[in-house]
Motif scaffolding. Sequence first.
Motif, PDB file in Angstrom:
ATOM      1  N   ALA A 248      28.661  47.626  37.538  1.00  0.00           N
ATOM      2  CA  ALA A 248      27.232  47.479  37.856  1.00  0.00           C
ATOM      3  C   ALA A 248      26.702  48.767  38.504  1.00  0.00           C
ATOM      4  O   ALA A 248      25.607  49.234  38.172  1.00  0.00           O
ATOM      5  N   ASN A 249      27.480  49.336  39.421  1.00  0.00           N
ATOM      6  CA  ASN A 249      27.032  50.590  40.046  1.00  0.00           C
ATOM      7  C   ASN A 249      26.962  51.727  39.041  1.00  0.00           C
ATOM      8  O   ASN A 249      26.035  52.531  39.050  1.00  0.00           O
ATOM      9  N   ILE A 250      27.942  51.788  38.152  1.00  0.00           N
ATOM     10  CA  ILE A 250      27.918  52.825  37.105  1.00  0.00           C
ATOM     11  C   ILE A 250      26.668  52.602  36.232  1.00  0.00           C
ATOM     12  O   ILE A 250      25.937  53.542  35.919  1.00  0.00           O
TER      13      ILE A 250
ATOM     14  N   TYR B 259      28.458  55.043  50.700  1.00  0.00           N
ATOM     15  CA  TYR B 259      28.288  54.133  49.554  1.00  0.00           C
ATOM     16  C   TYR B 259      29.629  53.995  48.824  1.00  0.00           C
ATOM     17  O   TYR B 259      30.457  54.908  48.809  1.00  0.00           O
ATOM     18  N   HIS B 260      29.809  52.853  48.192  1.00  0.00           N
ATOM     19  CA  HIS B 260      31.084  52.548  47.535  1.00  0.00           C
ATOM     20  C   HIS B 260      31.491  53.604  46.495  1.00  0.00           C
ATOM     21  O   HIS B 260      30.654  54.208  45.830  1.00  0.00           O
ATOM     22  N   ALA B 261      32.800  53.774  46.351  1.00  0.00           N
ATOM     23  CA  ALA B 261      33.363  54.780  45.441  1.00  0.00           C
ATOM     24  C   ALA B 261      32.780  54.685  44.026  1.00  0.00           C
ATOM     25  O   ALA B 261      32.620  55.717  43.352  1.00  0.00           O
TER      26      ALA B 261
ATOM     27  N   TYR C 196      28.298  47.352  55.018  1.00  0.00           N
ATOM     28  CA  TYR C 196      29.232  48.382  54.535  1.00  0.00           C
ATOM     29  C   TYR C 196      30.660  47.852  54.519  1.00  0.00           C
ATOM     30  O   TYR C 196      31.108  47.214  55.474  1.00  0.00           O
ATOM     31  N   SER C 197      31.328  48.155  53.416  1.00  0.00           N
ATOM     32  CA  SER C 197      32.609  47.507  53.141  1.00  0.00           C
ATOM     33  C   SER C 197      33.695  47.814  54.156  1.00  0.00           C
ATOM     34  O   SER C 197      34.572  46.990  54.388  1.00  0.00           O
ATOM     35  N   MET C 198      33.650  48.981  54.757  1.00  0.00           N
ATOM     36  CA  MET C 198      34.726  49.343  55.665  1.00  0.00           C
ATOM     37  C   MET C 198      34.370  49.057  57.114  1.00  0.00           C
ATOM     38  O   MET C 198      35.112  48.423  57.835  1.00  0.00           O
TER      39      MET C 198
ATOM     40  N   GLY D 238      24.997  42.432  43.271  1.00  0.00           N
ATOM     41  CA  GLY D 238      25.931  41.561  43.996  1.00  0.00           C
ATOM     42  C   GLY D 238      27.216  41.404  43.211  1.00  0.00           C
ATOM     43  O   GLY D 238      27.229  41.532  41.977  1.00  0.00           O
ATOM     44  N   THR D 239      28.306  41.141  43.920  1.00  0.00           N
ATOM     45  CA  THR D 239      29.580  40.966  43.218  1.00  0.00           C
ATOM     46  C   THR D 239      30.047  39.513  43.367  1.00  0.00           C
ATOM     47  O   THR D 239      29.656  38.819  44.304  1.00  0.00           O
ATOM     48  N   LEU D 240      30.891  39.100  42.465  1.00  0.00           N
ATOM     49  CA  LEU D 240      31.366  37.714  42.479  1.00  0.00           C
ATOM     50  C   LEU D 240      32.799  37.598  43.001  1.00  0.00           C
ATOM     51  O   LEU D 240      33.317  36.511  43.191  1.00  0.00           O
TER      52      LEU D 240
END
Length: 372
Positions: free
Chosen positions: A98-100, A119-121, A167-169, A223-225
């Motif tokens: 999705a980000n790509i 931001y995420h990798a 943020y994920s981390m 969003g992710t599942l």
Amino acid sequence: MISYKKELDILEKSNRFRKRKIFDNNIIDMASNDYLGLATKKKLFKKASKELLKQKYLSPKASLLVNGYSKLHKKFENKLSKLNKFEDAIVVGSGFLANISLIESMIRKKDILFIDEDYHASGILATNLAQGRVVVFKHNDFEDLENRLKEFNALNYRTMIAIEGVYSMRGDIAPKEFNDLALKYNSILLVDEAHSSGVIGDNLLGWYDYWNIIPSKNHIKMGTLGKAYGSYGAYILASKEIISFLENRAKPIIYSTAPSLFDITLAYFNFKHIIQNKVKIINKIKQNQNIIKKYLNIDVNSLIVAIEINDNQKVLDIQKYLLEKGYIIGAIRQPTVKKAILRVIIKNDIKKKDLLEVINYLQNFRYNRKKL
Ligand SMILES: Cc1ncc(COP(=O)(O)O)c(C=O)c1O
């Protein structure tokens, strides 16, 4: 002979070597992103299986744009867009894709993307594919962003601001000011809600919900599942025009098989479950956050507790120590983070006694009461 050994040796030497492992299922999980504990809910899994077994086709067979699009995808998209108050939605194979999709397709030659340094990798990788200019601003620093918007005369361009809801981390929440800036500079706001959907907001819908922002034409939610929603896959919510643009331009949507029908159906039932049980879920989230505040004096607004250790070897040693006690927590090292951290997920299905026990171990390390 072609070899990668030298690179692998360097990773080993700097304690950055990674290896996938299968952990004992009896180990108490405080490392994964299964925030609400739905990964073990067999009742919801059975509901999804039953629903899927009614269908003629059990797998998507093709891309959404060929004939892989099914009523199950559409039903989930409709539910997501309606509850999140976005005009339209599209399901995507994963958050990474999705980000790509978003960044590669939407940042055209004369556009500018302003993206948070944390931001995420997947988003950072996508910046290499974007045709336009990419400007990285300091993490969660809306003043730095505004300086950059001014420096580049943002109003003269088509621009996008990319942030994460949580943020994920570090588990910190992006301030509302990012929305104010997006409005002021007529910029598209892309919010990656991988770690905020299902975790924050009065309706557990995530960042827009948390800040009471009613989505408009310039807003995008990804969003992710695979996290709070206890399944696998992703979705994008946006205006009809943006969704149509993605359908026409985003390569991972056009040239990749449609998301798994089972994963989408499972996410649908899990999402419904979250909405129906939101009061109970929110109370449990608050309860765990209060425990962390009381014993570790850390303010947590999500379900991610980040404890800075700043030593690649030490985080691994602490993780190993806790594993021996029956708990798994995250040991996150460079380059994923600048300084090594312990990432402890205070999942909703963790028993209070287990949380207190882990806290007790962590206190010992934090205050150097325990040497390894
Ligand atoms: C912030 C963020 N965005 C995107 C992704 C990618 O999502 P997925 O795992 O669905 O590919 C992740 C995954 O960890 C993430 O943390």
